[in-house]
Design an enzyme around this catalytic site. Sequence first.
Site, PDB file in Angstrom:
ATOM      1  N   HIS A   1       0.859  -1.190   0.000  1.00 61.22           N
ATOM      2  CA  HIS A   1       0.000   0.000   0.000  1.00 61.22           C
ATOM      3  C   HIS A   1       0.894   1.238   0.000  1.00 61.22           C
ATOM      4  O   HIS A   1       2.145   1.111  -0.076  1.00 61.22           O
ATOM      5  CB  HIS A   1      -0.950  -0.032   1.199  1.00 61.22           C
ATOM      6  CG  HIS A   1      -0.256  -0.317   2.503  1.00 61.22           C
ATOM      7  ND1 HIS A   1       0.699   0.519   3.044  1.00 61.22           N
ATOM      8  CD2 HIS A   1      -0.346  -1.371   3.366  1.00 61.22           C
ATOM      9  CE1 HIS A   1       1.138   0.034   4.186  1.00 61.22           C
ATOM     10  NE2 HIS A   1       0.532  -1.134   4.399  1.00 61.22           N
ATOM     11  N   ALA A   2       0.282   2.402   0.133  1.00 58.15           N
ATOM     12  CA  ALA A   2       1.055   3.654   0.023  1.00 58.15           C
ATOM     13  C   ALA A   2       2.122   3.775   1.111  1.00 58.15           C
ATOM     14  O   ALA A   2       3.128   4.470   0.917  1.00 58.15           O
ATOM     15  CB  ALA A   2       0.103   4.847   0.073  1.00 58.15           C
TER      16      ALA A   2
ATOM     17  N   HIS B   1       4.052   1.308   2.107  1.00 59.09           N
ATOM     18  CA  HIS B   1       5.219   0.625   1.528  1.00 59.09           C
ATOM     19  C   HIS B   1       5.864   1.495   0.439  1.00 59.09           C
ATOM     20  O   HIS B   1       7.091   1.541   0.312  1.00 59.09           O
ATOM     21  CB  HIS B   1       4.811  -0.721   0.922  1.00 59.09           C
ATOM     22  CG  HIS B   1       4.302  -1.724   1.920  1.00 59.09           C
ATOM     23  ND1 HIS B   1       2.995  -2.127   1.956  1.00 59.09           N
ATOM     24  CD2 HIS B   1       4.942  -2.389   2.911  1.00 59.09           C
ATOM     25  CE1 HIS B   1       2.840  -3.016   2.925  1.00 59.09           C
ATOM     26  NE2 HIS B   1       4.001  -3.185   3.520  1.00 59.09           N
TER      27      HIS B   1
ATOM     28  N   LYS C   1       5.484   2.987  12.070  1.00 61.06           N
ATOM     29  CA  LYS C   1       4.307   2.393  12.716  1.00 61.06           C
ATOM     30  C   LYS C   1       4.690   1.163  13.547  1.00 61.06           C
ATOM     31  O   LYS C   1       4.144   0.929  14.610  1.00 61.06           O
ATOM     32  CB  LYS C   1       3.258   2.004  11.674  1.00 61.06           C
ATOM     33  CG  LYS C   1       2.015   1.372  12.310  1.00 61.06           C
ATOM     34  CD  LYS C   1       0.971   1.032  11.294  1.00 61.06           C
ATOM     35  CE  LYS C   1       1.249  -0.264  10.587  1.00 61.06           C
ATOM     36  NZ  LYS C   1       1.085  -1.466  11.440  1.00 61.06           N
TER      37      LYS C   1
ATOM     38  N   LEU D   1      -1.770   3.260   7.719  1.00 57.50           N
ATOM     39  CA  LEU D   1      -1.913   2.240   6.677  1.00 57.50           C
ATOM     40  C   LEU D   1      -1.291   0.932   7.157  1.00 57.50           C
ATOM     41  O   LEU D   1      -0.209   0.911   7.726  1.00 57.50           O
ATOM     42  CB  LEU D   1      -1.239   2.695   5.383  1.00 57.50           C
ATOM     43  CG  LEU D   1      -1.888   3.877   4.674  1.00 57.50           C
ATOM     44  CD1 LEU D   1      -1.237   4.080   3.300  1.00 57.50           C
ATOM     45  CD2 LEU D   1      -3.386   3.692   4.503  1.00 57.50           C
TER      46      LEU D   1
END
Length: 291
Positions: free
Chosen positions: A44-45, A47, A160, A195
């Site tokens: 996803h964004a 990454h 994160k 995310l």
Amino acid sequence: MSHDDVSAAPPVVIDTVAGVRSAVEAWRASGETVALVPTMGSLHAGHLALVDRAAALADRVVVSVFVNPLQFGPSEDFERYPRSLDADRALLVGHGVDAVFAPHADEMYPTGAALTRVTAGEIGRRYEGAARPGHFDGVLTVVAKLLGIVTPHVVLFGEKDAQQVFLVTRMVRDLDIDTRVEVVDTVRDHDGLALSSRNAYLDERHRRAARAIPAAIEAAQSAADRGIDAALAAAQSALAGRPEVDVDYVAVVDPATFDLVPDDHRGAARMLVAARVGDTRLIDTALIPLA
Ligand code: PAF
């Protein structure tokens, strides 16, 4: 392919250790630097932010895609973890990725469970490690293997997963691995949710409820100038309004040690939040400057 020549074709997939080693050896022999972005796929964004930073830091970028069985507990989501190699490759087009290393489990673990493992130690048994026994030993073992295989100059992780970043950084230092660890800021969705590939498990109701997690962190940041008790109370009250959010822990740690900060702590601190929303375990984190 070099970065000046960002191709519109999906990056080549290499599924053997020997294959990725020989690609890296050729790059290194011509004096090029190499970055590794370790992932479990379902990109996803968040990454892509890692990949873009990798492309800015090194001549060559390898993205590994491997759902690592070693880091999942017996009752966790290893089987249902989303796998989407074709979509992942398509998403990487135009981001300067030279190779996707996507090995099968028996390529990574040819001797099966009889494997030398890296142990994360005491800090690996706290927070995420308490909820997921053995998780960080599995993470460190696969990351050590990936670093041994790809020998990157730099390896990139998202903020994160702050405890993962802390433990990988420790491992790299403790085991004298010649790679620099680069940390990239968390990417958030329009509603503030960090995310994560696991967000795909959330139905609409749980997705709305999950919004309480970043809201708790924002509330703690706003209250941080009144000290740790106020920050924790603000986070707890944001989470309390959502019965669907089953909080596992809210902790404030010293970013340098990952020890809980004392009540009179001043300065940099990191808030960690983990909660189960429906069947989905979510984590989030941010720095909160305690006054
Ligand atoms: O953060 C992840 O996606 C995984 O823990 C990692 C670092 C790719 C190891 O499997």
